[in-house]
Enzyme design. Structure first.
Site, short mmCIF file in Angstrom:
data_model
loop_
_atom_site.label_atom_id
_atom_site.label_comp_id
_atom_site.label_asym_id
_atom_site.label_seq_id
_atom_site.Cartn_x
_atom_site.Cartn_y
_atom_site.Cartn_z
N GLU A 80 0.84 -1.19 0.00
CA GLU A 80 0.00 0.00 0.00
C GLU A 80 0.88 1.25 0.00
O GLU A 80 2.02 1.22 0.46
CB GLU A 80 -0.88 -0.02 1.27
N ASN A 98 -12.58 -0.90 -0.45
CA ASN A 98 -11.88 -1.58 0.65
C ASN A 98 -12.51 -1.18 1.98
O ASN A 98 -12.82 0.00 2.20
CB ASN A 98 -10.40 -1.14 0.64
N GLU A 99 -12.71 -2.14 2.83
CA GLU A 99 -13.24 -1.88 4.18
C GLU A 99 -14.35 -0.83 4.13
O GLU A 99 -14.27 0.23 4.77
CB GLU A 99 -12.12 -1.49 5.16
N TYR A 105 -6.52 -8.72 11.66
CA TYR A 105 -5.17 -8.44 12.16
C TYR A 105 -5.00 -9.04 13.56
O TYR A 105 -5.93 -9.01 14.37
CB TYR A 105 -4.93 -6.92 12.22
N GLU A 124 -6.22 -9.08 3.74
CA GLU A 124 -5.33 -8.39 4.71
C GLU A 124 -5.28 -9.23 5.97
O GLU A 124 -6.33 -9.52 6.57
CB GLU A 124 -5.85 -6.99 5.05
N GLN A 128 2.22 -6.09 5.53
CA GLN A 128 2.39 -5.78 4.13
C GLN A 128 3.77 -6.22 3.68
O GLN A 128 4.55 -6.69 4.49
CB GLN A 128 2.16 -4.30 3.91
#
Ligand code: AHR
Length: 526
Positions: free
Chosen positions: A59, A206-207, A273, A330, A379
């Site tokens: 990103e 995204n999200e 996460y 992710e 990432q």
């Protein structure tokens, strides 16, 4: 506590004996209590393990793209067409199958036209999500696709739903993939790429529940259908279209999307996460942690299994033919910002603990190979659970990099049924299985087993019966270290690296070995 110490001593003796080649009797009662057992059914094949589950995410965030990947053609750091040579070389070696770009939250404010054409004429825009820093737009569509090709990876583009339009998104896809003589493709040719590119995946936003626009699942489902409808590409070249899904234990997004919009989508995304603690404001440090944070991190990361299972159950209800896959695009560890660094650049050290997190998640994705066809660790370079850290011209390969490299034989392999019977590793109120394991038949016909010993103190003997295949030769690699937060630094870049497996015994269809404390072990059987 006394019992734990006694067991630790036995395990240690066992391990030491293995290194000298003498295997202690597995039937010794104390050894038996420690021993994990498993059966690998080499004749019970499951789904093909899609290589994209070992994918990466890059990103426009902190030093992830600028510095980490892109240094520009005039940099003193060796580069090819502006892309740093050392990073490209390391990633090629990893066989990165796919890279997702340009975000993340950044994607919903990214306007692709800012990143094409002569670099000197590109606008400088504001990265409002990540530190409010100027983005020179030197790294755009052409640079990203050049980078992907250079490392041998396929491309996953994340479109802008939040601040873009259906037309902008549709034209971006056309610009990249169309093979017809239009003004857009002529512009692409003028910008240096006459031939269309192949885009493997394309996401609509995204999200959407958060940085992508704070939407409800129902509103997003409608917008997804509208936007996906205009994402057109030549026959056979349309990417798999990803609908932006939920996170953690929230299944409402999967539910809304699969029930209302499944005709247009090839995948539903999911983000999770791992943080050591339970509070995002005090997640826990990347280094210098005690055993309570070691076990809580591993326990939290193992929740990926439950999250995937509950979403997959929902998909199974509406999509029993498994047309829509589940894309964990992710995932990874997220710690407190490193003291002295820019808080919003999300730079963090990477330790042996991260290698175990990576291996545990890869085992989970492998077990769900029939539904999970794509995953992207967050990432790639210098951000969150990175493969690579850079400082000026220097580069360090992290323990996570090594875990990914060890898992390479699983790409395109076929999952095998396994049964695992393992003791538990417990600290205070937290308890996890002491060993995780996954097995597959590789494209060359070998068997490959990935194992993780989660216990940071006790080496774990494991006895594996291989049914349905006569294997004669065993080899493997072990990633471990003496400290839980062992790491590679610019001063000591080789502190944590895989070493050849020793002491494994393969006899009459049974494989015995000892998994060192806090280790990732990948074994090849031929
Ligand atoms: O990976 C960092 C950020 O985490 C991404 O931009 C966003 O999608 C997620 O919240």
């Amino acid at each position: 506590m006394k019992l734990r110490n006694a067991l630790a001593t036995v395990a240690y003796t066992f391990a030491v004996s293995l290194t000298t080649g003498t295997v202690l009797a597995a039937e010794h009662p104390a050894v038996a209590a420690l021993t994990a057992t498993a059966v690998v059914h080499a004749d019970r094949a499951g789904a093909k393990i899609h290589p994209y589950i070992y994918g990466q995410f890059a990103e426009h965030l902190g030093r992830g793209i600028y510095e980490g990947v892109w240094v520009g053609e005039h940099s003193a750091i060796p580069n090819v067409r502006g892309l740093r040579t050392d990073v490209v070389t390391a990633l090629r070696e990893l066989h990165v199958p796919i890279v997702r770009w340009p975000g993340g939250c950044f994607a919903d404010e990214y306007h692709w036209r800012d990143g094409i054409g002569p670099r000197a004429k590109r606008p400088v825009t504001l990265n409002t999500n990540w530190g409010g820093v100027p983005d020179p737009n030197e790294f755009g569509t052409h640079e990203f696709l050049d980078f992907s090709q250079m490392i041998g990876a396929d491309a996953y583009i994340n479109g802008n739903l939040g601040t873009g339009s259906a037309r902008e998104m549709a034209e971006w896809l056309q610009y990249m993939t169309s093979d017809k003589p239009t003004s857009l493709t002529a512009e692409r040719a003028r910008n240096g790429h006459p031939k269309p590119w192949k885009i493997a995946y394309f996401a609509v936003g995204n999200e959407a529940w958060g940085c992508g626009g704070h939407m409800t699942p129902e509103r997003y489902a409608d917008l997804f259908r509208q936007n996906a409808n205009f994402l057109k590409a030549p026959a056979g070249a349309r990417p798999i279209i990803v609908a932006s899904g939920g996170n953690d234990d929230d299944t409402s997004w999967t539910q809304a999307l699969i029930s209302k919009a499944h005709e247009d989508m090839g995948a539903i995304s999911f983000h999770y996460y791992t943080i050591p603690g339970d509070d995002w404001k005090a997640k826990g440090p990347a280094i210098g942690f005690a055993e309570d944070q070691w076990i809580s991190t591993l326990a939290h990361t193992l929740r990926m299994e439950e999250f995937i299972a509950q979403n997959v159950a929902m998909l199974d209800r509406y999509d029993p033919q498994k047309k829509v896959s589940f894309a964990v695009d992710e995932w990874g560890t997220w710690y407190d910002p490193e003291p002295g660094r820019e808080e919003q650049f999300l730079y963090q050290q990477n330790t042996l603990r991260d290698a175990l997190v990576a291996a545990l998640n890869m085992n989970i994705f492998q077990h769900h190979a029939d539904r999970v066809h794509l995953a992207n660790i967050a990432q790639m370079v210098n951000v969150l659970q990175a493969m690579i850290l850079t400082k000026g011209p220097q580069l360090v390969l992290t323990p996570t990099y090594h875990a990914f490299r060890m898992f390479k034989p699983f790409q395109n392999a076929t999952l095998l049924a396994t049964e695992l019977n393992v003791p538990r590793y417990t600290l205070g109120e937290v308890s996890v299985p002491a060993v995780s394991m996954s097995a597959a038949r590789t494209v060359t016909g070998a068997l490959v087993l990935s194992m993780v010993n989660l216990d940071p103190k006790i080496a774990r003997p494991i006895s594996i019966s291989i049914s349905g295949a006569g294997m004669r030769h065993v080899s493997g690699e072990v990633l471990s270290a003496s400290a839980m937060d062992a790491r590679n630094t610019f001063e000591d870049p080789q502190a944590v690296h895989p070493v050849p497996l020793v002491g494994a015994v393969l006899s009459a269809g049974n494989l015995s070995l000892t998994l060192p404390a806090k280790s990732v072990v990948v074994v090849n059987l031929e």
